[in-house]
Each structure stands twice: as structure tokens, then as C-alpha cells.
Scaffold this motif. Sequence first.
Motif, PDB file in Angstrom:
ATOM      1  N   UNK A 159     -12.477 -33.411 -22.585  1.00 27.11           N
ATOM      2  CA  UNK A 159     -12.918 -32.599 -22.005  1.00 27.11           C
ATOM      3  C   UNK A 159     -13.820 -33.552 -20.708  1.00 27.11           C
ATOM      4  N   UNK A 160     -13.587 -33.415 -19.199  1.00 27.25           N
ATOM      5  CA  UNK A 160     -14.304 -33.931 -18.350  1.00 27.25           C
ATOM      6  C   UNK A 160     -15.080 -33.068 -17.449  1.00 27.25           C
ATOM      7  N   UNK A 161     -15.463 -33.340 -16.380  1.00 25.76           N
ATOM      8  CA  UNK A 161     -16.555 -32.428 -15.748  1.00 25.76           C
ATOM      9  C   UNK A 161     -17.644 -31.567 -15.978  1.00 25.76           C
ATOM     10  N   UNK A 162     -18.000 -31.900 -17.696  1.00 23.15           N
ATOM     11  CA  UNK A 162     -19.706 -31.062 -18.048  1.00 23.15           C
ATOM     12  C   UNK A 162     -20.581 -31.828 -17.597  1.00 23.15           C
ATOM     13  N   UNK A 163     -21.286 -31.375 -16.948  1.00 24.26           N
ATOM     14  CA  UNK A 163     -22.440 -32.426 -16.343  1.00 24.26           C
ATOM     15  C   UNK A 163     -23.231 -32.000 -17.974  1.00 24.26           C
ATOM     16  N   UNK A 164     -23.475 -30.861 -18.357  1.00 24.98           N
ATOM     17  CA  UNK A 164     -23.947 -30.915 -19.723  1.00 24.98           C
ATOM     18  C   UNK A 164     -24.235 -30.170 -20.619  1.00 24.98           C
ATOM     19  N   UNK A 165     -23.639 -30.520 -21.961  1.00 23.74           N
ATOM     20  CA  UNK A 165     -23.719 -29.369 -22.710  1.00 23.74           C
ATOM     21  C   UNK A 165     -24.447 -29.958 -23.878  1.00 23.74           C
ATOM     22  N   UNK A 166     -25.066 -28.943 -24.449  1.00 20.75           N
ATOM     23  CA  UNK A 166     -26.048 -28.872 -26.079  1.00 20.75           C
ATOM     24  C   UNK A 166     -25.319 -27.955 -26.530  1.00 20.75           C
ATOM     25  N   UNK A 167     -24.990 -27.568 -26.740  1.00 18.22           N
ATOM     26  CA  UNK A 167     -24.736 -26.381 -26.741  1.00 18.22           C
ATOM     27  C   UNK A 167     -22.885 -25.510 -27.136  1.00 18.22           C
ATOM     28  N   UNK A 168     -22.551 -26.314 -28.398  1.00 14.26           N
ATOM     29  CA  UNK A 168     -20.521 -26.579 -28.737  1.00 14.26           C
ATOM     30  C   UNK A 168     -20.519 -25.849 -30.296  1.00 14.26           C
ATOM     31  N   UNK A 169     -19.032 -25.541 -30.433  1.00 13.08           N
ATOM     32  CA  UNK A 169     -19.287 -25.204 -31.846  1.00 13.08           C
ATOM     33  C   UNK A 169     -17.510 -24.594 -31.364  1.00 13.08           C
ATOM     34  N   UNK A 170     -17.168 -24.920 -33.065  1.00 11.74           N
ATOM     35  CA  UNK A 170     -15.352 -24.616 -32.636  1.00 11.74           C
ATOM     36  C   UNK A 170     -15.204 -23.659 -33.053  1.00 11.74           C
ATOM     37  N   UNK A 171     -14.583 -23.166 -32.525  1.00 12.14           N
ATOM     38  CA  UNK A 171     -14.070 -21.092 -33.204  1.00 12.14           C
ATOM     39  C   UNK A 171     -13.277 -20.994 -33.639  1.00 12.14           C
ATOM     40  N   UNK A 172     -13.256 -21.010 -35.572  1.00 15.32           N
ATOM     41  CA  UNK A 172     -12.330 -21.532 -36.381  1.00 15.32           C
ATOM     42  C   UNK A 172     -11.619 -20.108 -35.994  1.00 15.32           C
ATOM     43  N   UNK A 173     -11.176 -19.002 -35.387  1.00 14.90           N
ATOM     44  CA  UNK A 173     -10.405 -17.716 -35.478  1.00 14.90           C
ATOM     45  C   UNK A 173      -9.083 -18.697 -33.724  1.00 14.90           C
ATOM     46  N   UNK A 174      -9.507 -18.941 -32.891  1.00 17.34           N
ATOM     47  CA  UNK A 174      -8.584 -19.369 -31.960  1.00 17.34           C
ATOM     48  C   UNK A 174      -8.396 -21.367 -32.184  1.00 17.34           C
ATOM     49  N   UNK A 175      -9.402 -21.663 -33.442  1.00 10.52           N
ATOM     50  CA  UNK A 175      -8.994 -22.930 -33.607  1.00 10.52           C
ATOM     51  C   UNK A 175      -9.182 -23.686 -32.259  1.00 10.52           C
ATOM     52  N   UNK A 176     -10.060 -24.084 -31.887  1.00 12.41           N
ATOM     53  CA  UNK A 176     -10.588 -23.719 -30.492  1.00 12.41           C
ATOM     54  C   UNK A 176     -11.899 -24.409 -30.863  1.00 12.41           C
ATOM     55  N   UNK A 177     -12.411 -25.880 -29.406  1.00 13.23           N
ATOM     56  CA  UNK A 177     -13.830 -25.342 -29.218  1.00 13.23           C
ATOM     57  C   UNK A 177     -14.182 -25.177 -28.013  1.00 13.23           C
ATOM     58  N   UNK A 178     -15.366 -24.559 -28.335  1.00 13.68           N
ATOM     59  CA  UNK A 178     -16.604 -24.498 -27.019  1.00 13.68           C
ATOM     60  C   UNK A 178     -17.480 -24.602 -26.471  1.00 13.68           C
ATOM     61  N   UNK A 179     -17.556 -24.503 -25.589  1.00 10.18           N
ATOM     62  CA  UNK A 179     -18.984 -25.724 -24.845  1.00 10.18           C
ATOM     63  C   UNK A 179     -20.030 -24.551 -24.040  1.00 10.18           C
ATOM     64  N   UNK A 180     -21.049 -25.008 -24.125  1.00  8.40           N
ATOM     65  CA  UNK A 180     -21.412 -24.399 -23.044  1.00  8.40           C
ATOM     66  C   UNK A 180     -22.634 -25.281 -22.463  1.00  8.40           C
ATOM     67  N   UNK A 181     -22.026 -25.068 -20.857  1.00  7.92           N
ATOM     68  CA  UNK A 181     -22.684 -25.539 -19.681  1.00  7.92           C
ATOM     69  C   UNK A 181     -23.738 -25.549 -18.906  1.00  7.92           C
ATOM     70  N   UNK A 182     -25.068 -26.922 -19.199  1.00  8.68           N
ATOM     71  CA  UNK A 182     -26.005 -26.613 -17.995  1.00  8.68           C
ATOM     72  C   UNK A 182     -26.040 -27.181 -16.685  1.00  8.68           C
ATOM     73  N   UNK A 183     -25.464 -25.764 -15.881  1.00  8.34           N
ATOM     74  CA  UNK A 183     -25.473 -25.768 -14.496  1.00  8.34           C
ATOM     75  C   UNK A 183     -26.540 -26.886 -13.819  1.00  8.34           C
TER      76      UNK A 183
END
Lengths: 417, 142
Positions: free
Chosen positions: A207-231
Amino acid sequence: MKKGIYLLLLSISIQFLANAQDNAGLTLPTGFKANLFAENIGSARHIAISKNGVVFAKLNRADKQGRTIIRLADENKDGVSDNITGWANYGGTGIYLTGNALYASSNEAVFKYELDSKDEVVNPLSPITVVSGLISRRQHESKSITFDKANNIYVNIGAYSNACQEKDRTPGGKGMMPCPILDSAGGIWKFDANKENQTYGDGKRYATGLRNVIGLDWNPQANKLYVAQHGRDQLNTFFPSLYTDAQNAELPAETFYEINEGDNAGWPYVYYDNFQHKKIVSPEYGGDGKKEGASDIKNPAVAFPAHMAPMGVLFYTGNQFPAKYKNGAFITFHGSWNRAPLPQEGFFVAFVPFKNGKATGEWEIFANGFAGTIDGAKITSTRSAKARPCGLAQGPDGSIYVSDDTKGSIFKISYQK
Amino acid sequence: MCNSKIRCFLFGAIIMLLFVSIKTQAQNLENGKKIYQTKCLVCHQSDGGGVPNMNAPLDGASNVVGNDIARLVKIIKNGFNERVELDGIYYSNSMTANPDLTPAQISDVLSYIRTSWSNKATKVTTVQVQQAIKGNQKTSAK
């Protein structure tokens, strides 16, 4: 004199009782309790917990004994760590445990250790190098990591810039077009955790266009990556004719994304405005606070107030907490600095409810009071926050643990019916 | 008290000068504070405390209250973005350059940060800043 000592003892014991009773200073929803699992362990960034309940914390800087991975065991099972050891000599943020493999990151690389059946590290001095040579240019250098269910590792590589200006952090400065940073940073890279000695060419920009991600985790129910960006920072100081101090304090939103392979969250060209609910063109790229960005840019699943700095994400899969928390996400917020001259915000753990693997768009404060201010007073200078929430992990009994990277506390939060 | 005209005049002049210099010094600090608030506060915070691991503190920083004025002038003019330890800690952000600040403005803001919060160092004069800029130009030309 004697009186003085009695008074001192009395006040210490009152203090002690207060501490034990008042949830380590935290405010929590009814039925939840918190205690200090550990204190003063150093700059504890992310944490991981084994199935036996041993906590591993990654330090940003070596502690007094020169260690940067700390192992904390609670052998007498009283909820407080009583056997603390450690190893490794590189600072960093990321740590992740899968089976008996413990992965830890420096600001350039990811290493793999093996744990034995007692959760003791087998190869403290000779880890396997899984990935190395990742860009680290001071700004946004943390390499956070998480895993999917197929043993792929996702590494954040933060952009070494605020908004990709020709000269970083310059008043009125133009953004580079295209932004050259995005080739090797400002996104999430995917690597095969089974392989050794990988670098950019072996991985994939997921994935691109993410300035800085420190918190990220795999959502096991959706089977997808989730990330939190610092704006991005400093709309007002660099573009004072477009943004007031008060506007900068609320813009842009901190954003939480559901990521599919190939997604683009738009940094540095746009930022997310949580009042207009739009992706707005950055002033470095000709924006005026209103002009909308390209439509193919990802929308956030949830948007939070500006500058609060999301540090850790945890999808809750335990059975201890009430049903509403199951499969939802906890997010730690470090607390802001860039809202100045307005008061700072954050310094709490938020809960984001999910239904059938999707965020509802709502969020609430789950645990507050880390900053240690009295009567809800605001922090005006970031350094005066007593604790700043960072890492998050779930214990085998369904309690959650929150680390603080200022003095190195680890808070354990549990629910009792 | 003043028994001759000349004496009287001198006495008055000294008092006047004293007032003027106290007043300009206060104005300089007031001006330094204004510059600090618009150009520095966001990163170094209102109490000079900086942001842990990110923006270096100015309050209590040994370099800020130290004698190397040339280094401080250079940091303010050119910005600062180096992997160096400051009082034992690395900071990760990059500091904005201030090419437009005049020597007088730089001396005002330096005087402000050297005498605010817990800092009790000497103020910096415009002449010191001008000399520092000249010296810095020479060393960077080498």
C-alpha cells in the motif's frame, strides 16, 4: 521528627492504596480494572504476549543494562511482572510473536528469534535477519510489523518528510511532483516471513500514500490489514494565509484504513478533512483548503481528531471483555504536539466498534488518564504527559496490555463481571 | 546634589541611558518571544520542553545556554537535520531553516531562549550574531 515519619508513612500508604484502587490512575468503563504490570522499563514501544502470558517489549533505546528487548514474566500470577530479563542492542519499535517465533525490528531491519517451550529466547545473539536495508532517515523511522495468516510480514516504512516539499518543512514550499519518496517509503511493504536476508527487491509495496503508520494489525474476521496513519503537520505555520492556528489544531484527521493490496491513501498530495468529509488537495500541491483530490484515493474507515498520533492497533479476539468489544479494534493515541499553541489532545486508548468485519465509523475513548493531569486539565507541552500510550497486546486470559514509551510503564486492563 | 550644570547634565544623561537600555532590552526579549511564538513554539512548545524523541528541548539544553553562539546562529539560519545526540538523546524531526531572519531578530530570539524557563545564560547581541554569520560563512567556504 517521629510524627513526621508517621505522617510520611501514612501518606505513602494512602498513596499506595489509592494507586491500587484507582486503576493505576486510569479512567475506564464500568467493570474494567487496571494495574501496573511493570514500571520504568525504558522506552517501551510495541509489545507482544506469549500464550503463557510472558510479555515482550521492544525498547526504542537501550536501557541501563544495554538491552532493547525486555522479557517480563509474572511467575506468581498476581498480575505484576516479577521476573524481568532482556537482550539485543538495537533500538526500534516493532515486535510480533507467532507460534514460537519472535520477530523484532530495528529502524532498518526485521530479525527473527526462536523461543523454547518456556518462552526463553534460544538465539539472543544470533537472530535470523529476515529483512534489512530499509530506509531510515530520522523522521518517521519506526518499522512497525504485523502478520497475516499465511506467514507474510507487513512492514511500515514511514516517509522521511512532512509533505514531500522540495525542502522539508519550509514555509510556503512546493511539493515534489511526483513525490520520489514513495518509491521506497511512505507505505506498507510485504515480505515472506519464511525467507532470510530480504530487502526491497524481495518484497512488494502493498500500500502507498501512507505518510507514517506506527499502529497496524491484521483484522482476522475480515482477513485484511488495518493501518492507522499519522496525518501531516503544520498547515498553519507553513500556509498561514490558508489555515489559522485553530484550523491546524483540527486538521487533518488522523485516519484508520482497511487496506487491500495496491491501495493508495493519498499522501502527500491530499489529506483527509473530517469536517468536510473529503480528501483535500495539500497546499504544497496547489490546494486552498477546499479543492478536492483525485477520487481513486482510499477513504478512511474511521477518522479521528488531528495530530493525536495513533501508535498501536489491536483487534480484540478475547472472551473476557463484554461482547461489544469482540472483533473490534483498540487504538493507542500517543498524544499530540502539533496542536500548539492550542492545548494538546490524545494520551488515551480508543475503541473502534466493528460489525461483521467492518468498522461502524464510530469510536469512543476506552481508557484515559495516561497523561496524569488533575481534574481533566489539558496538557499544553507534550513532555509534561506522565505516560504516553504506545504498544497494545492481548494476554491469553483476554486482558489487554498497554505500554508507555516515556518512562516505560505497562498497564494491564481486565474486566470483571 | 548636582552643584554644577555639567554634573547635572551628566547625571541626567546616565539615568536616561539606563532607562533606554533597560527598555530596549525588554523590547528585544518581547520581540524574541514574538518570533519564538510564530516560528519555534509549535515544535519546541510553550515551555521550551520540545517533544520527547522528536523535537529537542531548549529549556535546560546545555548547548542552548552554552558559549558556542556561532553554532546556535547557524542552526537558526540553516535549520538542523542531523543524527546527533543532544544531551544524550537523538531527535528525529527536521528543523525548519530561517533564512529571512535578520541578525537583530536572531539575537532577539536567541536572547529569549537563553533567558527563558529555567535558562539563565547571557543575552546575545546583534554584533555577536553578525560576527557569527561571517565566521560561519568562512568555515563553510573552506
